[in-house]
Design a protein around this motif. Structure first.
Motif, PDB file in Angstrom:
ATOM      1  N   ASP A  68     -41.144  54.387  -7.816  1.00 42.81           N
ATOM      2  CA  ASP A  68     -42.078  54.087  -6.493  1.00 42.81           C
ATOM      3  C   ASP A  68     -41.884  52.691  -5.917  1.00 42.81           C
ATOM      4  OD1 ASP A  68     -44.293  56.160  -5.178  1.00 42.81           O
ATOM      5  OD2 ASP A  68     -44.082  54.218  -4.244  1.00 42.81           O
ATOM      6  N   VAL A  83     -36.114  53.150  -3.201  1.00 46.15           N
ATOM      7  CA  VAL A  83     -34.828  53.706  -3.259  1.00 46.15           C
ATOM      8  C   VAL A  83     -33.824  53.701  -1.988  1.00 46.15           C
ATOM      9  CG1 VAL A  83     -34.260  56.354  -3.500  1.00 46.15           C
ATOM     10  CG2 VAL A  83     -36.032  55.482  -4.945  1.00 46.15           C
ATOM     11  N   ASP A  98     -43.511  66.267   2.053  1.00 43.84           N
ATOM     12  CA  ASP A  98     -43.279  66.240   3.302  1.00 43.84           C
ATOM     13  C   ASP A  98     -41.742  66.363   3.644  1.00 43.84           C
ATOM     14  OD1 ASP A  98     -45.671  65.990   3.502  1.00 43.84           O
ATOM     15  OD2 ASP A  98     -45.663  63.659   4.359  1.00 43.84           O
TER      16      ASP A  98
HETATM   17  C1  LIG Z   1     -53.733  59.496   8.379  1.00 47.81           C
HETATM   18  C2  LIG Z   1     -53.352  60.730   7.556  1.00 47.81           C
HETATM   19  C3  LIG Z   1     -54.301  61.487   7.115  1.00 47.81           C
HETATM   20  C4  LIG Z   1     -54.054  62.824   6.401  1.00 47.81           C
HETATM   21  N1  LIG Z   1     -54.860  63.464   6.092  1.00 47.81           N
HETATM   22  C5  LIG Z   1     -54.534  64.700   5.098  1.00 47.81           C
HETATM   23  C6  LIG Z   1     -55.339  65.543   4.969  1.00 47.81           C
HETATM   24  O1  LIG Z   1     -56.702  65.336   5.306  1.00 47.81           O
HETATM   25  N2  LIG Z   1     -55.292  66.687   4.052  1.00 47.81           N
HETATM   26  C7  LIG Z   1     -53.872  67.068   3.875  1.00 47.81           C
HETATM   27  O2  LIG Z   1     -53.641  67.846   3.203  1.00 47.81           O
HETATM   28  N3  LIG Z   1     -53.030  66.141   4.124  1.00 47.81           N
HETATM   29  C8  LIG Z   1     -53.331  65.011   4.993  1.00 47.81           C
HETATM   30  N4  LIG Z   1     -52.207  64.071   5.244  1.00 47.81           N
HETATM   31  C9  LIG Z   1     -50.872  64.502   4.910  1.00 47.81           C
HETATM   32  C10 LIG Z   1     -50.484  64.004   3.444  1.00 47.81           C
HETATM   33  O3  LIG Z   1     -50.938  62.797   3.316  1.00 47.81           O
HETATM   34  C11 LIG Z   1     -48.945  64.160   3.360  1.00 47.81           C
HETATM   35  O4  LIG Z   1     -48.611  65.478   3.498  1.00 47.81           O
HETATM   36  C12 LIG Z   1     -48.809  63.925   1.683  1.00 47.81           C
HETATM   37  O5  LIG Z   1     -49.091  62.761   1.495  1.00 47.81           O
HETATM   38  C13 LIG Z   1     -47.270  64.234   1.188  1.00 47.81           C
HETATM   39  O6  LIG Z   1     -47.223  64.107   0.092  1.00 47.81           O
HETATM   40  P1  LIG Z   1     -45.783  63.538  -0.635  1.00 47.81           P
HETATM   41  O7  LIG Z   1     -45.830  63.779  -2.072  1.00 47.81           O
HETATM   42  O8  LIG Z   1     -44.615  64.290   0.060  1.00 47.81           O
HETATM   43  O9  LIG Z   1     -45.447  62.136  -0.087  1.00 47.81           O
HETATM   44  P2  LIG Z   1     -46.336  60.863  -0.349  1.00 47.81           P
HETATM   45  O10 LIG Z   1     -47.649  61.243  -0.554  1.00 47.81           O
HETATM   46  O11 LIG Z   1     -46.150  60.369   1.056  1.00 47.81           O
HETATM   47  O12 LIG Z   1     -45.761  60.034  -1.287  1.00 47.81           O
HETATM   48  C14 LIG Z   1     -44.470  59.295  -1.000  1.00 47.81           C
HETATM   49  C15 LIG Z   1     -44.398  58.328  -2.117  1.00 47.81           C
HETATM   50  O13 LIG Z   1     -42.884  57.845  -1.921  1.00 47.81           O
HETATM   51  C16 LIG Z   1     -43.000  56.327  -1.873  1.00 47.81           C
HETATM   52  N5  LIG Z   1     -41.680  55.992  -1.187  1.00 47.81           N
HETATM   53  C17 LIG Z   1     -41.418  56.300  -0.032  1.00 47.81           C
HETATM   54  N6  LIG Z   1     -40.159  55.780   0.150  1.00 47.81           N
HETATM   55  C18 LIG Z   1     -39.670  55.277  -0.972  1.00 47.81           C
HETATM   56  C19 LIG Z   1     -38.665  54.548  -1.114  1.00 47.81           C
HETATM   57  N7  LIG Z   1     -37.444  54.480  -0.301  1.00 47.81           N
HETATM   58  N8  LIG Z   1     -38.246  53.935  -2.360  1.00 47.81           N
HETATM   59  C20 LIG Z   1     -39.567  54.079  -3.243  1.00 47.81           C
HETATM   60  N9  LIG Z   1     -40.565  54.368  -2.956  1.00 47.81           N
HETATM   61  C21 LIG Z   1     -40.679  55.046  -1.734  1.00 47.81           C
HETATM   62  C22 LIG Z   1     -44.086  55.953  -1.298  1.00 47.81           C
HETATM   63  O14 LIG Z   1     -44.622  54.809  -1.629  1.00 47.81           O
HETATM   64  C23 LIG Z   1     -45.280  56.998  -1.805  1.00 47.81           C
HETATM   65  O15 LIG Z   1     -45.778  56.584  -2.899  1.00 47.81           O
HETATM   66  C24 LIG Z   1     -52.471  62.818   6.138  1.00 47.81           C
HETATM   67  C25 LIG Z   1     -51.564  61.996   6.443  1.00 47.81           C
HETATM   68  C26 LIG Z   1     -52.083  60.847   7.052  1.00 47.81           C
HETATM   69  C27 LIG Z   1     -50.953  59.833   7.391  1.00 47.81           C
END
Ligand SMILES: Cc1cc2nc3c(=O)[nH]c(=O)nc-3n(C[C@H](O)[C@H](O)[C@H](O)COP(=O)(O)OP(=O)(O)OC[C@H]3O[C@@H](n4cnc5c(N)ncnc54)[C@H](O)[C@@H]3O)c2cc1C
Length: 356
Positions: free
Chosen positions: A35, A76, A271
């Motif tokens: 990360d 990444v 996502d």
């Molecule tokens: C303001 C807001 C409110 C939200 N509220 C809700 C809610 O109430 N309930 C709900 O269920 N969902 C909510 N969401 C949506 C939720 O946050 C996302 O769907 C969730 O975080 C997706 O999880 P993930 O594991 O796919 O990725 P993420 O949690 O986004 O994690 C991605 C990780 O990858 C890392 N990363 C990204 N690109 C790179 C790179 N190139 N190199 C190294 N590291 C990298 C980032 O640092 C991060 O740690 C909300 C989103 C936002 C923006």
């Protein structure tokens, strides 16, 4: 040793870590998590970070520790699926036997000129911090334009209205009513809360261009001291550039075992994955549970299930500042203090279970 590489320490990959550690990781498997940030970030709270109502420290959760878990903190930039290798910005490469891509999403600007340059974002912790600084340094009476009245735009507008009641907040949305994905009763409740807190809703808007301090709605310039974009998301650039099949939103189409069809050892979580629900943290976690099941079966030399029961989500909760909220729980709309308390409770439980 078999090498499992997890890209991104977000909600999806954190759930994978917590299901495998401490005791369910086979002796011959080593994990590397990559990360750009050295802690797990609570993205669902970025609206409050940007509004200035919580501290940065409040939304960081330490990553777990384990003798067969290594962390690499870096950016990444590329994944070579055929060579089974991940490239980082510093030029180093990491090879893997199994890979889980959980890099989350970024803003989607729908081709609006200037939107990427002149708007702030709450899609990454670095950008949410920059939005916090811009919003909280504004003088009294300044105008804030928020583009997009989905969940994040609504939560940001309301939190900011409580944090800085001296600002004039304009919320631009394409639709006739905000939160179109919710029943009308909920939209009406949120709109009346906005009216009480002097948040202006600019309905049926079409942002055609953005310049520094100016947003064009149907080509008409509107002065805004700070503009925040909450009008759409798309998968991470690294994922968008992968030469594999994607859905209309650019998310990777997966098999029922959550791997890329041509690459049985490459899974996509959260996502970046094409799933039958809108992206959310709870969806990423539920999918992660199934990925762990598949990994464990394959590591044992067994066939994983040919399919899983459909993922059932518990509902959606949104906040209107610190005391009020709204939500859909078991398909029933709820408004007022109860959904806000539930939302705080969910956050507390999440932090507690993740060792905060
Ligand atoms: C303001 C807001 C409110 C939200 N509220 C809700 C809610 O109430 N309930 C709900 O269920 N969902 C909510 N969401 C949506 C939720 O946050 C996302 O769907 C969730 O975080 C997706 O999880 P993930 O594991 O796919 O990725 P993420 O949690 O986004 O994690 C991605 C990780 O990858 C890392 N990363 C990204 N690109 C790179 C790179 N190139 N190199 C190294 N590291 C990298 C980032 O640092 C991060 O740690 C909300 C989103 C936002 C923006």
């Amino acid at each position: 040793m078999r090498h499992l590489v997890l890209l991104g320490g977000g909600y999806g990959n954190m759930r994978i870590l917590h299901r495998l550690l401490p005791n369910s990781l086979p002796e011959d498997v080593h994990i590397t998590l990559v990360d750009r940030v050295p802690y797990h970030c609570l993205k669902t709270e970025y609206y409050a970070l940007a509004a200035g109502t919580i501290s940065d420290h409040h939304i960081r959760v330490p990553f777990p520790e384990h003798p067969r878990l290594t962390y690499l903190f870096g950016e990444v930039v590329h994944i070579d699926l055929d060579k089974q290798s991940v490239q980082l910005k510093d030029g180093s490469n990491i090879s893997y036997d199994d890979l889980v891509i959980g890099l989350g999403c970024e803003d989607k600007y729908h081709g609006v000129p200037g939107a990427d340059m002149f708007t702030h974002s709450i899609q990454s912790i670095e950008k949410a911090r920059a939005a916090y600084e811009a919003l909280n340094n504004l003088p009294p009476g300044a105008v804030v334009g928020i583009v997009g009245a989905g969940l994040s735009g609504v939560e940001l507008a309301s939190e900011l209205a409580e944090s800085r009641p001296d600002l004039h907040i304009k919320l631009f949305d394409r639709g006739e009513r905000i939160l179109p994905m919710f029943p009308k009763r909920l939209s009406d409740y949120v709109e009346s809360w906005f009216a009480e807190h002097d948040i202006e809703i600019v309905r049926c808007s079409n942002v055609t261009k953005v310049e520094e301090h100016t947003l064009y709605n149907h080509d008409q310039p509107i002065h805004c001291d700070v503009i925040v974009w909450t009008a759409g998301i798309q998968p991470n650039r690294v994922v968008r550039e992968l030469p594999v099949e994607k859905d209309k939103q650019g998310r990777i189409i997966l098999t029922k075992q959550h791997h890329i069809p041509e690459y049985e050892n490459v899974y996509v979580v959260g996502d970046c994955a094409s799933l039958p629900h809108s992206p959310s943290a709870q969806l990423a976690e539920a999918q992660a549970e199934q990925i762990v099941h598949v990994l464990q079966k394959r590591w044992n030399g067994e066939e994983p299930p040919s399919e899983f029961p459909p993922i059932k989500l518990k509902g959606v909760l949104g906040s209107l500042g610190k005391k009020h909220g709204f939500g859909l729980v078991a398909d029933r709309p709820i408004t007022g203090r109860v959904p806000r308390l539930l939302k705080s409770g969910v956050l507390w439980m999440y932090k507690y279970h993740n060792g905060y």
